[in-house]
Write a protein that holds these residues in place. Structure first.
Motif, PDB file in Angstrom:
ATOM      1  N   GLU A 138      30.278 164.120 113.666  1.00  0.00           N
ATOM      2  CA  GLU A 138      29.717 162.780 113.460  1.00  0.00           C
ATOM      3  C   GLU A 138      30.734 161.701 113.830  1.00  0.00           C
ATOM      4  O   GLU A 138      30.382 160.705 114.469  1.00  0.00           O
ATOM      5  CB  GLU A 138      29.264 162.613 112.014  1.00  0.00           C
ATOM      6  CG  GLU A 138      28.004 163.372 111.678  1.00  0.00           C
ATOM      7  CD  GLU A 138      27.639 163.290 110.206  1.00  0.00           C
ATOM      8  OE1 GLU A 138      28.341 162.598 109.434  1.00  0.00           O
ATOM      9  OE2 GLU A 138      26.657 163.934 109.830  1.00  0.00           O
ATOM     10  N   ARG A 139      31.984 161.885 113.437  1.00  0.00           N
ATOM     11  CA  ARG A 139      33.032 160.900 113.785  1.00  0.00           C
ATOM     12  C   ARG A 139      33.231 160.822 115.298  1.00  0.00           C
ATOM     13  O   ARG A 139      33.347 159.732 115.861  1.00  0.00           O
ATOM     14  CB  ARG A 139      34.339 161.248 113.086  1.00  0.00           C
ATOM     15  CG  ARG A 139      34.386 160.834 111.628  1.00  0.00           C
ATOM     16  CD  ARG A 139      35.794 160.934 111.058  1.00  0.00           C
ATOM     17  NE  ARG A 139      36.291 162.304 111.024  1.00  0.00           N
ATOM     18  CZ  ARG A 139      36.114 163.149 110.021  1.00  0.00           C
ATOM     19  NH1 ARG A 139      35.461 162.764 108.937  1.00  0.00           N
ATOM     20  NH2 ARG A 139      36.595 164.367 110.065  1.00  0.00           N
ATOM     21  N   ALA A 142      30.287 159.041 116.879  1.00  0.00           N
ATOM     22  CA  ALA A 142      30.379 157.597 116.634  1.00  0.00           C
ATOM     23  C   ALA A 142      31.400 156.953 117.563  1.00  0.00           C
ATOM     24  O   ALA A 142      31.201 155.836 118.045  1.00  0.00           O
ATOM     25  CB  ALA A 142      30.742 157.333 115.179  1.00  0.00           C
ATOM     26  N   ARG A 143      32.482 157.663 117.836  1.00  0.00           N
ATOM     27  CA  ARG A 143      33.522 157.128 118.720  1.00  0.00           C
ATOM     28  C   ARG A 143      33.039 157.068 120.169  1.00  0.00           C
ATOM     29  O   ARG A 143      33.211 156.072 120.852  1.00  0.00           O
ATOM     30  CB  ARG A 143      34.774 157.991 118.623  1.00  0.00           C
ATOM     31  CG  ARG A 143      35.983 157.423 119.352  1.00  0.00           C
ATOM     32  CD  ARG A 143      37.201 158.328 119.223  1.00  0.00           C
ATOM     33  NE  ARG A 143      37.084 159.569 119.975  1.00  0.00           N
ATOM     34  CZ  ARG A 143      37.203 159.662 121.313  1.00  0.00           C
ATOM     35  NH1 ARG A 143      37.413 158.601 122.027  1.00  0.00           N
ATOM     36  NH2 ARG A 143      37.106 160.838 121.907  1.00  0.00           N
ATOM     37  N   CYS A 145      29.728 157.531 121.376  1.00  0.00           N
ATOM     38  CA  CYS A 145      28.389 156.977 121.629  1.00  0.00           C
ATOM     39  C   CYS A 145      27.845 156.359 120.342  1.00  0.00           C
ATOM     40  O   CYS A 145      27.072 156.985 119.621  1.00  0.00           O
ATOM     41  CB  CYS A 145      27.470 158.084 122.135  1.00  0.00           C
ATOM     42  SG  CYS A 145      25.862 157.484 122.656  1.00  0.00           S
ATOM     43  N   PRO A 146      28.211 155.122 120.058  1.00  0.00           N
ATOM     44  CA  PRO A 146      27.801 154.486 118.803  1.00  0.00           C
ATOM     45  C   PRO A 146      26.278 154.438 118.593  1.00  0.00           C
ATOM     46  O   PRO A 146      25.819 154.602 117.483  1.00  0.00           O
ATOM     47  CB  PRO A 146      28.382 153.078 118.911  1.00  0.00           C
ATOM     48  CG  PRO A 146      29.490 153.197 119.896  1.00  0.00           C
ATOM     49  CD  PRO A 146      29.094 154.277 120.850  1.00  0.00           C
ATOM     50  N   SER A 147      25.504 154.230 119.661  1.00  0.00           N
ATOM     51  CA  SER A 147      24.044 154.151 119.486  1.00  0.00           C
ATOM     52  C   SER A 147      23.480 155.496 119.036  1.00  0.00           C
ATOM     53  O   SER A 147      22.565 155.557 118.223  1.00  0.00           O
ATOM     54  CB  SER A 147      23.351 153.668 120.748  1.00  0.00           C
ATOM     55  OG  SER A 147      23.562 154.595 121.806  1.00  0.00           O
ATOM     56  N   ALA A 149      25.150 157.705 117.281  1.00  0.00           N
ATOM     57  CA  ALA A 149      25.583 157.858 115.889  1.00  0.00           C
ATOM     58  C   ALA A 149      24.665 157.077 114.953  1.00  0.00           C
ATOM     59  O   ALA A 149      24.335 157.557 113.862  1.00  0.00           O
ATOM     60  CB  ALA A 149      27.028 157.395 115.739  1.00  0.00           C
ATOM     61  N   ASP A 150      24.228 155.883 115.365  1.00  0.00           N
ATOM     62  CA  ASP A 150      23.299 155.104 114.538  1.00  0.00           C
ATOM     63  C   ASP A 150      21.980 155.844 114.358  1.00  0.00           C
ATOM     64  O   ASP A 150      21.426 155.897 113.259  1.00  0.00           O
ATOM     65  CB  ASP A 150      23.036 153.733 115.161  1.00  0.00           C
ATOM     66  CG  ASP A 150      24.235 152.813 115.053  1.00  0.00           C
ATOM     67  OD1 ASP A 150      25.116 153.089 114.202  1.00  0.00           O
ATOM     68  OD2 ASP A 150      24.285 151.825 115.815  1.00  0.00           O
ATOM     69  N   ARG A 153      22.510 158.730 111.940  1.00  0.00           N
ATOM     70  CA  ARG A 153      22.579 158.249 110.538  1.00  0.00           C
ATOM     71  C   ARG A 153      21.179 157.938 110.021  1.00  0.00           C
ATOM     72  O   ARG A 153      20.833 158.282 108.893  1.00  0.00           O
ATOM     73  CB  ARG A 153      23.473 157.030 110.443  1.00  0.00           C
ATOM     74  CG  ARG A 153      24.889 157.353 110.069  1.00  0.00           C
ATOM     75  CD  ARG A 153      25.662 156.106 109.706  1.00  0.00           C
ATOM     76  NE  ARG A 153      25.776 155.163 110.819  1.00  0.00           N
ATOM     77  CZ  ARG A 153      26.677 155.263 111.788  1.00  0.00           C
ATOM     78  NH1 ARG A 153      27.553 156.242 111.771  1.00  0.00           N
ATOM     79  NH2 ARG A 153      26.717 154.386 112.760  1.00  0.00           N
TER      80      ARG A 153
END
Length: 159
Positions: A138-139, A142-143, A145-147, A149-150, A153
């Motif tokens: 998950e980390r 997020a690093r 590809c932030p979209s 990761a959103d 979540r």
């Protein structure tokens, strides 16, 4: 439901917290409380709260669709949790269970959860390794590809 300007057990919408057994201890040693909400004697919602040494946590609830059309169910649950915390002398009401969008209107203070895994043997070690691997993935997501990761979540919050 009590409070200023209200008859004990009633709200402006007519929803009543059943006086007895409207809220009763639940679980071993009173670690929880179950509250029933009624209109005209008809059960329309239940709220189960966890009770810790220094908090009350909104854990699980159910509300009939008819009630949702009449009142803000979240406000009803938060008010009930606050009253329970006050009655028990607990300084904190926790909405528990993550960052669901409906909680944003309360402007609460997000507090990260920590997980402690107790266990022995190969199964416990394997489970702990799987949890660590998921958190690391998950980390990294997020690093990179932030979209994504959103979306992840949002998807895991619904489960």
């Amino acid at each position: 439901m009590g409070g200023q300007g209200h008859q004990p057990g009633a709200s402006a919408s007519g929803v009543r917290r059943a006086p007895d057994p409207g809220r009763r201890p639940a679980g071993r040693g009173g670690a929880g409380a179950l509250t029933e909400f009624r209109i005209g004697g008809r059960l329309l919602a239940c709220d189960f709260a966890l009770i810790g040494s220094d908090f009350v946590g909104g854990y699980l609830y159910g509300a009939h669709p008819d009630l949702r059309a009449e009142v803000d169910v979240l406000a009803l649950l938060v008010r009930n949790g606050l009253e329970l915390a006050r009655e028990l002398g607990r300084p904190t009401l926790s909405l528990l269970r993550g960052a669901e969008p409906y909680k944003d209107k309360w402007a609460g203070e997000p507090v990260p959860n920590r997980r402690l895994i107790l266990g022995r043997g190969a199964r416990a070690v394997a489970y702990a390794a799987a949890v660590r691997a998921r958190l690391a993935a998950e980390r990294e997501a997020a690093r990179r590809c932030p979209s994504l990761a959103d979306r992840l979540r949002t998807w895991t919050a619904r489960r």
